[in-house]
Design an enzyme around this catalytic site. Structure first.
Site, PDB file in Angstrom:
ATOM      1  N   LYS A 192       0.851  -1.211   0.000  1.00 17.51           N
ATOM      2  CA  LYS A 192       0.000   0.000   0.000  1.00 17.51           C
ATOM      3  C   LYS A 192       0.873   1.241   0.000  1.00 17.51           C
ATOM      4  O   LYS A 192       0.641   2.176  -0.773  1.00 17.51           O
ATOM      5  CB  LYS A 192      -0.878   0.007   1.246  1.00 17.51           C
ATOM      6  CG  LYS A 192      -1.535   1.343   1.558  1.00 17.51           C
ATOM      7  CD  LYS A 192      -2.467   1.304   2.756  1.00 17.51           C
ATOM      8  CE  LYS A 192      -1.758   1.458   4.059  1.00 17.51           C
ATOM      9  NZ  LYS A 192      -1.416   2.856   4.414  1.00 17.51           N
ATOM     10  N   ASN A 193       1.904   1.250   0.821  1.00 13.13           N
ATOM     11  CA  ASN A 193       2.701   2.468   1.012  1.00 13.13           C
ATOM     12  C   ASN A 193       3.735   2.702  -0.082  1.00 13.13           C
ATOM     13  O   ASN A 193       4.379   3.742  -0.101  1.00 13.13           O
ATOM     14  CB  ASN A 193       3.336   2.474   2.403  1.00 13.13           C
ATOM     15  CG  ASN A 193       2.287   2.626   3.488  1.00 13.13           C
ATOM     16  OD1 ASN A 193       1.119   2.929   3.188  1.00 13.13           O
ATOM     17  ND2 ASN A 193       2.666   2.398   4.719  1.00 13.13           N
ATOM     18  N   ARG A 235      -4.505  10.746   4.449  1.00 15.13           N
ATOM     19  CA  ARG A 235      -3.423  11.735   4.489  1.00 15.13           C
ATOM     20  C   ARG A 235      -2.482  11.614   3.305  1.00 15.13           C
ATOM     21  O   ARG A 235      -1.874  12.589   2.896  1.00 15.13           O
ATOM     22  CB  ARG A 235      -2.587  11.552   5.743  1.00 15.13           C
ATOM     23  CG  ARG A 235      -3.296  11.454   7.008  1.00 15.13           C
ATOM     24  CD  ARG A 235      -2.308  11.147   8.072  1.00 15.13           C
ATOM     25  NE  ARG A 235      -1.033  11.775   7.792  1.00 15.13           N
ATOM     26  CZ  ARG A 235      -0.804  13.081   7.885  1.00 15.13           C
ATOM     27  NH1 ARG A 235      -1.792  13.856   8.206  1.00 15.13           N
ATOM     28  NH2 ARG A 235       0.370  13.574   7.624  1.00 15.13           N
ATOM     29  N   CYS A 263      -4.851  12.607  12.555  1.00 14.09           N
ATOM     30  CA  CYS A 263      -5.564  11.338  12.400  1.00 14.09           C
ATOM     31  C   CYS A 263      -5.477  10.663  13.760  1.00 14.09           C
ATOM     32  O   CYS A 263      -4.899  11.184  14.695  1.00 14.09           O
ATOM     33  CB  CYS A 263      -4.944  10.496  11.300  1.00 14.09           C
ATOM     34  SG  CYS A 263      -3.448   9.713  11.800  1.00 14.09           S
ATOM     35  N   ARG A 310       0.506  14.597  13.005  1.00 12.84           N
ATOM     36  CA  ARG A 310       1.027  14.311  11.658  1.00 12.84           C
ATOM     37  C   ARG A 310       1.114  15.563  10.789  1.00 12.84           C
ATOM     38  O   ARG A 310       0.448  15.706   9.765  1.00 12.84           O
ATOM     39  CB  ARG A 310       0.206  13.210  10.999  1.00 12.84           C
ATOM     40  CG  ARG A 310       0.239  11.947  11.852  1.00 12.84           C
ATOM     41  CD  ARG A 310      -0.402  10.766  11.230  1.00 12.84           C
ATOM     42  NE  ARG A 310       0.406  10.242  10.122  1.00 12.84           N
ATOM     43  CZ  ARG A 310      -0.021   9.231   9.370  1.00 12.84           C
ATOM     44  NH1 ARG A 310      -1.197   8.696   9.596  1.00 12.84           N
ATOM     45  NH2 ARG A 310       0.719   8.784   8.365  1.00 12.84           N
ATOM     46  N   ASP A 341       4.612   0.561  12.046  1.00 12.21           N
ATOM     47  CA  ASP A 341       3.398  -0.078  11.515  1.00 12.21           C
ATOM     48  C   ASP A 341       3.260  -1.530  11.954  1.00 12.21           C
ATOM     49  O   ASP A 341       2.247  -2.163  11.662  1.00 12.21           O
ATOM     50  CB  ASP A 341       3.377   0.000   9.989  1.00 12.21           C
ATOM     51  CG  ASP A 341       3.223   1.431   9.516  1.00 12.21           C
ATOM     52  OD1 ASP A 341       3.421   1.690   8.313  1.00 12.21           O
ATOM     53  OD2 ASP A 341       2.925   2.305  10.348  1.00 12.21           O
ATOM     54  N   ARG A 359      -8.660  -0.547   4.842  1.00 16.20           N
ATOM     55  CA  ARG A 359      -7.821   0.484   4.217  1.00 16.20           C
ATOM     56  C   ARG A 359      -6.481  -0.119   3.802  1.00 16.20           C
ATOM     57  O   ARG A 359      -5.865   0.339   2.848  1.00 16.20           O
ATOM     58  CB  ARG A 359      -7.566   1.621   5.203  1.00 16.20           C
ATOM     59  CG  ARG A 359      -8.781   2.423   5.566  1.00 16.20           C
ATOM     60  CD  ARG A 359      -8.412   3.642   6.341  1.00 16.20           C
ATOM     61  NE  ARG A 359      -7.378   4.415   5.649  1.00 16.20           N
ATOM     62  CZ  ARG A 359      -6.942   5.590   6.083  1.00 16.20           C
ATOM     63  NH1 ARG A 359      -7.418   6.113   7.186  1.00 16.20           N
ATOM     64  NH2 ARG A 359      -6.025   6.249   5.416  1.00 16.20           N
TER      65      ARG A 359
HETATM   66  C1  EPZ Z   1       4.216   6.948   6.252  1.00 16.61           C
HETATM   67  O1  EPZ Z   1       3.439   7.997   6.815  1.00 16.61           O
HETATM   68  C2  EPZ Z   1       3.299   5.741   6.164  1.00 16.61           C
HETATM   69  N1  EPZ Z   1       2.177   6.039   5.273  1.00 16.61           N
HETATM   70  C3  EPZ Z   1       2.794   5.359   7.559  1.00 16.61           C
HETATM   71  O2  EPZ Z   1       2.020   4.163   7.437  1.00 16.61           O
HETATM   72  C4  EPZ Z   1       4.006   5.054   8.435  1.00 16.61           C
HETATM   73  O3  EPZ Z   1       3.559   4.766   9.752  1.00 16.61           O
HETATM   74  C5  EPZ Z   1       4.935   6.282   8.460  1.00 16.61           C
HETATM   75  O4  EPZ Z   1       5.320   6.622   7.108  1.00 16.61           O
HETATM   76  C6  EPZ Z   1       6.205   6.023   9.251  1.00 16.61           C
HETATM   77  O5  EPZ Z   1       6.869   4.928   8.746  1.00 16.61           O
HETATM   78  C7  EPZ Z   1       2.361   5.986   3.943  1.00 16.61           C
HETATM   79  O6  EPZ Z   1       3.450   5.722   3.456  1.00 16.61           O
HETATM   80  C8  EPZ Z   1       1.164   6.283   3.085  1.00 16.61           C
HETATM   81  P1  EPZ Z   1       6.325  10.331   8.243  1.00 16.61           P
HETATM   82  P2  EPZ Z   1       4.019   9.515   6.787  1.00 16.61           P
HETATM   83  O7  EPZ Z   1       6.240  11.596   7.463  1.00 16.61           O
HETATM   84  O8  EPZ Z   1       4.786   9.747   5.546  1.00 16.61           O
HETATM   85  C9  EPZ Z   1       6.568  13.574  11.704  1.00 16.61           C
HETATM   86  C10 EPZ Z   1       0.184   2.756   7.765  1.00 16.61           C
HETATM   87  O9  EPZ Z   1      -0.229   2.210   8.798  1.00 16.61           O
HETATM   88  N2  EPZ Z   1       6.504  14.558  10.617  1.00 16.61           N
HETATM   89  O10 EPZ Z   1       7.507   9.439   8.027  1.00 16.61           O
HETATM   90  O11 EPZ Z   1       2.886  10.426   7.101  1.00 16.61           O
HETATM   91  C11 EPZ Z   1       5.284  12.774  11.866  1.00 16.61           C
HETATM   92  O12 EPZ Z   1       4.381  13.467  12.696  1.00 16.61           O
HETATM   93  C12 EPZ Z   1       0.615   4.201   7.799  1.00 16.61           C
HETATM   94  O13 EPZ Z   1       0.301   2.184   6.643  1.00 16.61           O
HETATM   95  C13 EPZ Z   1       6.658  15.894  10.908  1.00 16.61           C
HETATM   96  O14 EPZ Z   1       6.852  16.277  12.061  1.00 16.61           O
HETATM   97  O15 EPZ Z   1       5.013   9.468   8.033  1.00 16.61           O
HETATM   98  C14 EPZ Z   1       5.778  11.500  12.495  1.00 16.61           C
HETATM   99  O16 EPZ Z   1       5.939  11.706  13.892  1.00 16.61           O
HETATM  100  C15 EPZ Z   1       0.374   4.842   9.154  1.00 16.61           C
HETATM  101  N3  EPZ Z   1       6.592  16.826   9.911  1.00 16.61           N
HETATM  102  C16 EPZ Z   1       7.158  11.293  11.874  1.00 16.61           C
HETATM  103  O17 EPZ Z   1       7.551  12.576  11.367  1.00 16.61           O
HETATM  104  C17 EPZ Z   1       6.380  16.449   8.598  1.00 16.61           C
HETATM  105  O18 EPZ Z   1       6.351  17.325   7.711  1.00 16.61           O
HETATM  106  C18 EPZ Z   1       7.192  10.303  10.726  1.00 16.61           C
HETATM  107  O19 EPZ Z   1       6.196  10.690   9.804  1.00 16.61           O
HETATM  108  C19 EPZ Z   1       6.228  15.076   8.311  1.00 16.61           C
HETATM  109  C20 EPZ Z   1       6.293  14.146   9.331  1.00 16.61           C
END
Ligand code: EPZ
Length: 422
Positions: free
Chosen positions: A22-23, A94, A118, A123, A307, A399
């Site tokens: 998915k990701n 998202r 969420c 996020r 995850d 999802r």
């Molecule tokens: C991706 O989300 C995945 N989703 C998530 O999977 C996964 O948990 C996550 O990466 C971490 O591995 C998809 O790929 C569609 P991040 P993403 O930006 O990109 C903070 C699932 O269950 N952050 O790596 O949104 C954020 O708050 C989903 O399949 C900022 O502060 O995650 C978090 O604490 C859930 N500012 C951390 O970084 C930003 O601009 C990691 O978030 C962006 C992120």
């Protein structure tokens, strides 16, 4: 609304085939916006989130023709005439924010609703926006929307003070058509980023280092169509490994990339799960042995994936001894804890760590799904439990897991999808 009814205690046996990631699929589908030609993607999982991104891309004017039978999709981006992602769609997923970089790079404008928080956390997308601004985008955030425009993106050095998967993907996609070279430092290293880079390079992009913490992208004038097969879903594979272990079963999992799962395999083996390669892309998982305790800290790839945190917590609940699970990525990713406790788990939450004291088996109960991976942990608990478990609000599960009830049934699980359960 649907619910799952699970009669637990049956050791899973047989083989299961893992769906596409998915990701990886979500950003790769968004990358079609950058292309001048037809894009064909294979191994696309049939999931609610994939339907949502097709809807969103359809609003922009991208035509997607999905061949459900073969999990393939043909994307024709030539008809793009809109550049706005509405709140209704973005709030439900998202990952919609991943159209921002491609729209800016190709059409120099975009209006995308702020994703909003969420269940698992705030996020924010500040790192995405800061990076795009550095590349020459004018970013205005007002009335819940990101309004972005540019006279043309320029390559630059983007430094992330913490790894962000979506941020790395947005900047990498934007940089493919920017003028000059972009260097991303502190890039996320998830396999899904490497897969996206492979698809983009197939379109004629010039990306080096994807999968490492420094990625270099040399902008080109345009990108062509591509044919690309998406990698398998390492989180679905990890979830089925945990299912074999929690039911003391013996399951062959096919279509996996073990090289994407080192941290998960290491922790499961440390608990006493036997994982043996049974072919080029398949493994046997033998959960018949006694499970011991484990200490897990989630971390950016190649560390233990957030995850899989809820799933390994469910397993630790019925392992011997005392375990600890620490969540370092998201600030609110323990919503499965009270539900697991309703099923008899002995858990104590202290800050971002949950301390687990092993019990013999879960007790069946009525529980509520709250987010995608929390729901998966409750399915695992139900498969192990004495008696019947009713899991409500299974739309969360759908999802990210393709046909999970059908796949579990083929492994012998007693799981039924029924109407009801608000
Ligand atoms: C991706 O989300 C995945 N989703 C998530 O999977 C996964 O948990 C996550 O990466 C971490 O591995 C998809 O790929 C569609 P991040 P993403 O930006 O990109 C903070 C699932 O269950 N952050 O790596 O949104 C954020 O708050 C989903 O399949 C900022 O502060 O995650 C978090 O604490 C859930 N500012 C951390 O970084 C930003 O601009 C990691 O978030 C962006 C992120």
């Amino acid at each position: 609304m649907y619910k799952f009814v699970i009669e637990g205690g049956i050791p899973l046996k047989g083989e299961v085939v893992i769906s596409g990631s998915k990701n990886a699929a979500l950003p790769i589908l968004c990358s079609s916006i950058l292309s001048d030609g037809i894009c064909r993607f294979a191994n696309i999982p049939r999931l609610k989130d994939i339907d949502t991104i097709f809807k969103l891309l359809g609003i922009l004017g991208v035509e997607a023709e999905m061949d459900d039978e073969n999990h393939e999709v043909t994307m024709d981006p030539s008809g793009i005439k809109a550049f706005e992602a509405p709140y209704e769609l973005v709030k439900s997923m998202r990952a919609s924010i991943l159209i921002l970089g491609p729209l800016l790079a190709r059409y120099k404008r975009a209006k995308v609703s702020l994703p909003g928080g969420c269940a698992i956390g705030v996020r924010p997308i500040d790192l995405h926006l800061k990076g795009l601004a550095k590349m020459g985008a004018d970013i205005d955030v007002s009335h819940g929307y990101v309004l972005a425009k540019t006279s043309g993106l320029k390559g630059d050095r983007i430094i992330f003070n913490k790894p962000t998967v979506g941020g790395t993907e947005n900047i990498m996609m934007a940089a493919t058509l920017a003028k000059g070279i972009t260097i991303i430092e502190g890039a996320a290293r998830e396999p899904e980023i490497k897969d996206l880079a492979d698809a983009l390079n197939g379109m004629g992009a010039r990306i080096e280092g994807a999968g490492e913490s420094t990625i270099a992208i040399e902008g080109v004038d345009n990108l062509s169509g591509v044919e690309h097969r998406v990698i398998p879903d390492r989180i679905e594979a990890g979830t089925f490994m945990a299912a074999a272990a929690i039911t003391k079963g013996l399951v062959e999992i096919r279509g996996v990339r073990l090289d994407h799962m080192a941290a998960v395999v290491e922790k499961l083996e440390e608990m006493g799960v036997r994982i043996m390669k049974s072919g080029e892309a398949s493994v046997y998982v033998d959960g018949s042995g006694k499970l011991g305790p484990i200490d897990v800290e989630t971390a950016p790839y190649p560390g233990f994936p957030t995850d899989m945190q809820a799933q390994i917590m469910a397993l630790a609940c019925v392992a011997g001894g005392a375990s600890s699970i620490t969540e370092n990525i998201f600030e609110n990713r323990f919503m499965h804890v009270p539900e697991l406790m309703r099923m008899g788990a002995r858990l104590e939450e202290k800050g971002n760590t949950v301390f687990v004291r092993g019990i013999d088996r879960f007790q069946g109960a009525s529980v509520m799904a709250t987010d995608l991976r929390a729901s998966a942990s409750l399915v695992l608990a139900g498969l192990n439990a004495r008696g019947r478990t009713e899991l409500r609000r299974i739309y969360h599960l759908e999802r990210g897991y393709e046909d999970i009830d059908r796949k579990l049934k083929t492994l012998g699980a007693n799981i039924e999808r029924q109407v009801g359960g608000i």
